[in-house]
Design an enzyme around this catalytic site. Sequence first.
Site, short mmCIF file in Angstrom:
data_model
loop_
_atom_site.label_atom_id
_atom_site.label_comp_id
_atom_site.label_asym_id
_atom_site.label_seq_id
_atom_site.Cartn_x
_atom_site.Cartn_y
_atom_site.Cartn_z
CB CYS A 142 -0.96 0.00 1.18
SG CYS A 142 -1.99 -1.46 1.21
NE ARG A 177 19.03 0.18 0.03
CZ ARG A 177 20.26 0.22 0.58
NH1 ARG A 177 20.68 -0.73 1.38
NH2 ARG A 177 21.06 1.24 0.32
#
Length: 310
Positions: A142, A177
């Site tokens: 999402c 990350r």
Amino acid sequence: MSCKKVLASEVAVPFRQELKQIIQEKGIRPKLVGFLANDDPAAVMYANWTGKTCAETGVEFELRKVDKNSLEECVVEANEDKDIHGIMVYYPVFGGNQDQYIQNVVSPAKDVESLGHKYRYNMYHNIRYLDPEMSQKCIIPCTPLAVVKILEYVGVYNKILNYGDRLHGKTITVINRSEVVGRPLAALLANDGAKVFSVDVTGIQEFHRGQGLKLKKHEVYECDKTLEEVVGMSDVVITGVPVKSYKLPTSLLKDGVVALNFSTFKNFEDDVIDKASIYIPSVGKVTVAMLERNLIRLYDYQTRGTSEQI
Ligand code: NAD
């Protein structure tokens, strides 16, 4: 130069209207179940907000508070319950590998957050459909999807170029990350043709597709450039550092940059608007719209329709 500030609430509007319309026209009531097995107050807040947003769109949302040691069985039950179309779990529960295991217990048919292996593998390998007929698109996580939709909205994606190549020529830095947002986001952007510098506390990596490898997966290289260098050459800079004190110096940014922050904390300095052409301070409302969009897709797949319209 004047900067346009774009709010997530503005970007979410057309998605939410479209979802509402589909739900009303089809007369359906998709159901999402969230499992809360930790005592994180932020998760409760997020769940309440999700419930409110879903109610406005016509999605049924049920929060189930469960003991962490019965979570697996509860998820298995929900996998088998035909009245439930999407399942999400508020992590961390156990932390580490056991949470990864639970992510893979959620059936791919109901994996609304796209945290299981199947969708993640497909995303990293730039496999966009579940079936050879290309009637069912893969589910994308999402928040990375929300960032992509915002970049489409503000025109970073060039619609004149072919699908799958619309970031060709763009250089993007993503400062984060994590497995939840930053790495999948870097992969999605690189799979669409961008050169992406992915920054985390351990260093910088470069993600990009090979020359002429249309729609093939991106490749990753260790990069010896500095943060100052990669930010200075980027058309888009995306921040997701979960630390209040972290501020990316405005002086590093290229004139006219698109600056987007998805961290809970403001990672750009206040004067970012003096350098950026477009500034997006947060993404949360688009993330919830993408959660609902993924749910409608899964609903359609479960009921054997397709969702070409969304
Ligand atoms: P995380 O802790 O898993 O990852 C943080 C990442 O930032 C790591 O890659 C880390 O190396 C990097 N990082 C930390 N400090 C850094 C520094 N000084 N320089 C460069 N890189 C640094 O966090 P996460 O789950 O990815 O969440 C990050 C933020 O995004 C949080 O504030 C979270 O609340 C927010 N978030 C927002 C949404 C949304 O939809 N709005 C969704 C998920 C996460």
